[in-house]
Enzyme design. Structure first.
Site, short mmCIF file in Angstrom:
data_model
loop_
_atom_site.label_atom_id
_atom_site.label_comp_id
_atom_site.label_asym_id
_atom_site.label_seq_id
_atom_site.Cartn_x
_atom_site.Cartn_y
_atom_site.Cartn_z
N ARG A 109 -52.57 -34.51 -33.12
CA ARG A 109 -52.88 -33.07 -33.04
C ARG A 109 -52.10 -32.50 -31.87
NH1 ARG A 109 -58.57 -29.88 -33.67
NH2 ARG A 109 -58.04 -30.42 -35.81
N HIS A 153 -51.97 -26.96 -40.78
CA HIS A 153 -53.13 -27.87 -40.72
C HIS A 153 -53.32 -28.45 -42.13
CE1 HIS A 153 -56.64 -29.79 -39.39
NE2 HIS A 153 -57.41 -28.78 -39.10
N GLN A 213 -56.64 -30.19 -43.38
CA GLN A 213 -57.73 -29.25 -43.66
C GLN A 213 -57.57 -28.65 -45.05
OE1 GLN A 213 -60.44 -28.26 -41.51
NE2 GLN A 213 -61.13 -27.43 -43.45
N ASP A 261 -60.71 -17.63 -40.61
CA ASP A 261 -60.54 -18.60 -39.53
C ASP A 261 -60.66 -17.83 -38.21
OD1 ASP A 261 -59.87 -20.87 -38.04
OD2 ASP A 261 -57.71 -20.69 -38.41
N CYS A 283 -62.80 -23.09 -41.93
CA CYS A 283 -62.52 -24.49 -41.55
C CYS A 283 -63.36 -24.95 -40.38
CB CYS A 283 -61.03 -24.65 -41.24
SG CYS A 283 -60.48 -23.57 -39.91
N ARG A 336 -63.94 -33.23 -45.42
CA ARG A 336 -62.87 -33.72 -44.54
C ARG A 336 -62.92 -35.25 -44.46
NH1 ARG A 336 -60.30 -30.78 -40.67
NH2 ARG A 336 -59.00 -32.65 -40.72
N1 NVA Z 1 -56.55 -21.98 -36.42
C1 NVA Z 1 -57.48 -22.81 -35.70
C2 NVA Z 1 -57.96 -23.94 -36.55
C3 NVA Z 1 -58.99 -24.83 -35.91
C4 NVA Z 1 -59.37 -25.98 -36.76
C5 NVA Z 1 -56.82 -23.32 -34.43
O1 NVA Z 1 -55.66 -23.73 -34.49
O2 NVA Z 1 -57.47 -23.32 -33.39
N1 CP Z 2 -61.46 -27.78 -38.86
C1 CP Z 2 -61.06 -28.59 -37.88
O1 CP Z 2 -59.94 -29.11 -37.85
O2 CP Z 2 -62.01 -28.79 -36.94
P1 CP Z 2 -61.82 -29.56 -35.57
O3 CP Z 2 -60.97 -28.70 -34.69
O4 CP Z 2 -63.23 -29.71 -35.04
O5 CP Z 2 -61.17 -30.89 -35.83
#
Ligand code: NVA
Ligand code: CP
Length: 302
Positions: free
Chosen positions: A98, A125, A128, A221, A261, A288
């Site tokens: 990540r 992502h 997801q 989101d 998500c 997930r």
């Molecule tokens: N768009 C959000 C998704 C979190 C799972 C982020 O990148 O923070």
């Molecule tokens: N939706 C998602 O990726 O959640 P987290 O940031 O908790 O992993």
């Protein structure tokens, strides 16, 4: 050896193969499909769902997971991501990462001889959205003839992966966002190309009320994604008209489902909707686990 940095890395047929496997794993969660496999989870950003669903899923299938908080590795002291990847590949079978910049994943993939999985980057992502498409198929039993409207930040990872995923699988998608937060043009272009093959309708509209009309699925989101914290004030002002609330959802199909998500930031949708009867966010979060496991089993075959 196969990477999964983007939904571009799998074909439509492979997506359905992964769904079939996920369905089986949901019925029978424990097994030894990942026996003797070790996964490094290298995270530069926080996570609840992605980290725990991968760690739990790997254990359920007989594998091992090693969680690496970037801040506790030599990366934090300046070691290059290439050298980190070259080292990790000597110890583990796969890196699940990540990151902020999507390029970091590509740099690792360029030097490593083990699969790199995108567990979220600023650009995409894919884990997801792969899972969300499975959830939609589980709920409706089809994609054909449905309309998904994503409302909010159209330039973030979720919007981008939705564009690629929906256009590839054949799910009509409307992105409703302000001009300042529109999708990345290259990703939009790629999704329009897929849509020609699958006969999918892809739209980008600024008016959220028009966009939501006759939608079967409303998805939103956070307005401030991880790494965008400096823009909080501007984003909250600009995105307020895109809040999912009663006046917006009344334009949707009466039996619409609501998806997010997670995590929930508390602004992008009102509590009555995210915790209400149309919401399937917990089923979405659960999947997930099943789809993440199916993805790992699928990738380990190559
Ligand atoms: N768009 C959000 C998704 C979190 C799972 C982020 O990148 O923070
Ligand atoms: N939706 C998602 O990726 O959640 P987290 O940031 O908790 O992993």
């Amino acid at each position: 050896m196969r990477n999964f940095l983007t939904l571009e890395d799998v074909t439509r047929e492979e997506i359905f193969q992964i769904f079939k496997l996920a369905k089986r794993l949901k019925r029978k969660p424990w097994g030894n499909q990942l026996k003797d496999k070790i996964f490094a989870l290298l995270f530069f950003k926080p996570s609840t769902r992605t980290r725990v669903s991968f760690e739990a899923g790997i254990k359920q299938l007989g594998g091992e997971a090693i969680y690496l908080d970037y801040a506790t590795t030599q990366l934090a002291r300046g070691e290059s991501v290439e050298d980190a990847a070259r080292t990790l590949e000597r110890y583990v079978n796969c890196i699940i990462a990540r990151v902020y910049e999507h390029k970091v994943l590509e740099r690792m993939a360029k030097v490593a001889n083990i699969p790199i999985i995108n567990a979220l980057s600023n650009l995409e992502h894919p884990c997801q959205i792969l899972s969300d498409l499975f959830t939609i198929q589980e709920h409706f039993g089809k994609f054909d003839g449905l309309k998904l409207t994503y409302v909010g930040d159209g330039g973030n990872n979720i919007a981008h992966s939705l564009l690629l995923g929906c256009s590839k699988i054949g799910l009509n998608l409307t992105i409703s966002c302000p001009k300042q937060y529109a999708p990345n043009p290259t990703i939009l272009q790629k999704s329009l190309q897929h849509s020609l093959i699958t006969g999918t309708k892809i739209d980008v509209l600024s008016d959220p009320h028009k966009a939501v009309k006759d939608s079967d699925i409303i998805y939103t989101d956070v307005w401030v994604s991880m790494g965008m914290e400096k823009e909080v004030k501007k984003r909250l002002e600009t995105l307020q008209p895109y809040q999912v609330n009663e006046s917006l959802v009344k334009h949707a199909n009466p039996s619409f489902i609501f998806m997010h998500c997670l995590p929930y930031e508390g602004r992008e949708v009102i509590p009555d909707i995210i915790y209400g009867p149309h919401s399937i966010v917990w089923q979405q979060a659960e999947n997930r686990l099943h789809v993440g496991k199916a993805l790992l089993v699928f990738l380990m075959k190559f």
